[in-house]
Design a protein around this motif. Sequence first.
Motif, PDB file in Angstrom:
ATOM      1  N   PHE A   1       0.855  -1.103  -0.047  1.00  0.00           N
ATOM      2  CA  PHE A   1       0.035  -0.070  -0.089  1.00  0.00           C
ATOM      3  C   PHE A   1       0.989   1.039   0.153  1.00  0.00           C
ATOM      4  N   ILE A   2       0.542   2.360  -0.699  1.00  0.00           N
ATOM      5  CA  ILE A   2       1.231   3.398  -0.784  1.00  0.00           C
ATOM      6  C   ILE A   2       0.201   4.638  -0.321  1.00  0.00           C
ATOM      7  N   GLU A   3       0.983   5.725   0.399  1.00  0.00           N
ATOM      8  CA  GLU A   3       0.115   6.899   0.774  1.00  0.00           C
ATOM      9  C   GLU A   3      -0.464   7.629  -0.354  1.00  0.00           C
ATOM     10  N   GLU A   4       0.197   7.890  -1.252  1.00  0.00           N
ATOM     11  CA  GLU A   4      -0.514   8.664  -2.377  1.00  0.00           C
ATOM     12  C   GLU A   4      -0.294   8.014  -3.772  1.00  0.00           C
ATOM     13  N   LEU A   5      -1.440   8.471  -4.637  1.00  0.00           N
ATOM     14  CA  LEU A   5      -1.343   8.234  -5.894  1.00  0.00           C
ATOM     15  C   LEU A   5      -0.406   8.958  -6.372  1.00  0.00           C
ATOM     16  N   PRO A   6       0.610   8.156  -7.489  1.00  0.00           N
ATOM     17  CA  PRO A   6       1.641   8.804  -8.112  1.00  0.00           C
ATOM     18  C   PRO A   6       1.009   9.753  -9.380  1.00  0.00           C
ATOM     19  N   GLY A   7       1.693  10.905  -9.680  1.00  0.00           N
ATOM     20  CA  GLY A   7       1.140  11.521 -10.761  1.00  0.00           C
ATOM     21  C   GLY A   7       1.364  10.814 -12.254  1.00  0.00           C
ATOM     22  N   TYR A   8       0.939  11.181 -13.252  1.00  0.00           N
ATOM     23  CA  TYR A   8       0.926  10.541 -14.385  1.00  0.00           C
ATOM     24  C   TYR A   8       2.413  10.236 -14.747  1.00  0.00           C
ATOM     25  N   GLN A   9       3.351  11.241 -14.661  1.00  0.00           N
ATOM     26  CA  GLN A   9       4.522  11.127 -15.205  1.00  0.00           C
ATOM     27  C   GLN A   9       5.498   9.930 -14.370  1.00  0.00           C
ATOM     28  N   LYS A  10       4.914  10.005 -13.002  1.00  0.00           N
ATOM     29  CA  LYS A  10       5.759   9.178 -12.125  1.00  0.00           C
ATOM     30  C   LYS A  10       5.161   7.892 -12.010  1.00  0.00           C
ATOM     31  N   SER A  11       3.924   7.335 -12.499  1.00  0.00           N
ATOM     32  CA  SER A  11       3.513   6.040 -12.460  1.00  0.00           C
ATOM     33  C   SER A  11       4.061   5.193 -13.461  1.00  0.00           C
TER      34      SER A  11
END
Length: 150
Positions: free
Chosen positions: A140-150
Amino acid sequence: MLQPLNLPPHPFKITDENGQLSLFDEIRKRNIILTPEEWVRQHFVQYLINQKHYPKSLLKLEGGHKLHGKQKRSDIICFNSAGDKILLVECKAPSVLIDQKVFDQIARYNIVHKIELLAVTNGLQHFYCRINFGQNSYNFIEELPGYQKS
């Protein structure tokens, strides 16, 4: 009265035809009956586009797939510019508790899709998970990555 969600507000085009609310869906380019789940889906789509910079043209809503011979629908699938699936989102109505059953559902859908990044939301709570297919594990991760980081 539409329930406030734990997502940024958006100026949706909502119409009322004989007591039936519908909302213009920018992705599917048509009016959609406004159910509680659709309210969440539409807010999450706008969150992906406006806060996380996922290109509108790379989002697919309610795409069909077969699972164990049965027709199913994935709420939101995001693609990268190469056409690879990079994010699978399962949306529930705000009244639906995010529990093991919901996680089991997205895990079953992901048997078909094989996407590394998953999100589950009821508009009030959001959970994000990264799948490591090589190690057959997830985090599980805290925050959803932005498009460029996913």
